[in-house]
Design a protein around this motif. Structure first.
Motif, PDB file in Angstrom:
ATOM      1  N   ASP A 185       0.873  -1.246  -0.204  1.00 45.03           N
ATOM      2  CA  ASP A 185       0.028   0.058   0.097  1.00 45.03           C
ATOM      3  C   ASP A 185       0.801   1.289   0.089  1.00 45.03           C
ATOM      4  O   ASP A 185       2.012   1.165   0.528  1.00 45.03           O
ATOM      5  N   ASP A 234       0.085   4.189   1.629  1.00 43.42           N
ATOM      6  CA  ASP A 234      -0.241   4.863   2.997  1.00 43.42           C
ATOM      7  C   ASP A 234       0.480   4.153   3.886  1.00 43.42           C
ATOM      8  O   ASP A 234      -0.119   3.876   5.062  1.00 43.42           O
ATOM      9  N   LYS A 250      -4.857   8.425   7.726  1.00 47.18           N
ATOM     10  CA  LYS A 250      -5.571   9.078   6.757  1.00 47.18           C
ATOM     11  C   LYS A 250      -7.082   9.432   7.205  1.00 47.18           C
ATOM     12  O   LYS A 250      -7.571   9.002   7.786  1.00 47.18           O
TER      13      LYS A 250
HETATM   14 MN    MN Z   1      -3.672   1.064   3.190  1.00 49.49          MN
END
Ligand code: MN
Ligand code: UDP
Length: 268
Positions: A126, A128, A260
């Motif tokens: 990922d 993030d 996030k």
């Molecule tokens: Mn993620």
């Protein structure tokens, strides 16, 4: 430290990195790190690359394969010798779930087209996340998965596998070894091709039947690993979530999820 099928579970202290580095340098191993930054998720790129330069496979040949629909938003970062950033322009999908799931198809297609000629291993993560400690060749193996930080001490009944029989990702209640994280897997290019190919085609079968697995690509990945056991399993040191209290057993956090604002990044 070992699965019942004798795959190592990677915890700090279970390996000697000097021995492994000697072996992998002898083979001149090349590593591809795939990451997707579609739509608003381009905001995670700078930290991702900067921290990977510090901690990910330092001293090896590394290709960052960045899949994006916003080429202009890619940060301009000077990389260490032997490392390069390859931007792959791809379409974006409307729903964030579909953006996440279509990664399987794009990794599959590029594995046979491109990755196979350029690298030996792929690590697929990922965007993030940020790297916060060393990640080296200890993780490399034919095919590996990562224990999801939220479930590594949970009993099987709590694993959030797909439980509807109508889905191709269905796992019966009395099966399943671990709950693997969707955002961190890898292996040789050939093995990643087979994994992503399976996940994508099962997804398409479900799509045809108007069903989508509960946790999207993660559900299909868990199904794959049930019947194609990983040859190494990464402990949650490799993908930690700082919202979870750090247990005694966790001595290092090698990458952590970046918090996030879901409304600000999803479907934007
Ligand atoms: Mn993620
Ligand atoms: N992703 C993306 N753009 C989107 C949605 C998802 O690039 O609009 C990619 C990105 O690499 C992200 C991954 O798909 O890290 C998985 O989505 P997300 O991180 O939102 O899922 P979570 O980890 O929160 O389950």
């Amino acid at each position: 430290m070992m699965t019942p099928w004798f795959a190592p579970i990677l915890w700090d202290g279970s390996y000697n990195i000097d021995i492994l580095n000697a072996q992998f340098h002898q083979r001149h191993v090349r590593i591809g790190l795939t990451v997707f930054a579609i739509k608003k998720y381009t905001v995670f790129m700078k930290t991702f690359i900067e921290t990977a330069e510090k901690f990910f496979m330092v001293g090896y040949k590394v290709n960052y394969y960045v899949f994006t629909d916003r080429v202009k938003e890619m940060p301009n970062i000077t990389l260490a010798d032997g490392r390069q950033l390859v931007v792959l322009e791809v379409p974006s999908y409307k729903r964030w779930q579909e953006v996440s799931m279509r990664r399987m198809e794009m990794i599959r297609d590029n594995s046979s087209k491109r990755f196979i000629n350029e690298v030996d291993y792929l690590v697929c993560v990922d965007v993030d996340i940020k790297f916060t400690d060393e990640v080296g060749v200890e993780i490399l193996s034919d095919v590996f998965g990562t224990l999801h930080p939220g479930y590594f001490r949970a009993p099987r009944e709590h694993f959030t596998y797909e439980r509807r029989k109508a889905s191709a990702a269905y796992i019966p209640p009395d099966e399943g070894d671990f709950y693997y994280a969707g955002g961190y897997f890898g292996g040789t290019v050939e093995e990643v091709y087979m994994l992503t190919s399976f996940c994508h085609s099962e997804m398409m079968t479900d799509k045809g039947n108007n069903i989508e697995a509960i946790w999207h690509d993660e559900s299909y990945l868990n199904k794959y690993f049930l019947y194609h056991k990983p040859t190494k399993v990464l402990s949650p040191e490799y993908l930690w979530d700082d919202n979870i209290e750090v247990p005694e057993v966790l001595k290092r956090r090698r990458s952590v999820i970046v918090p996030k604002n879901y409304n600000a990044v999803r479907n934007r």
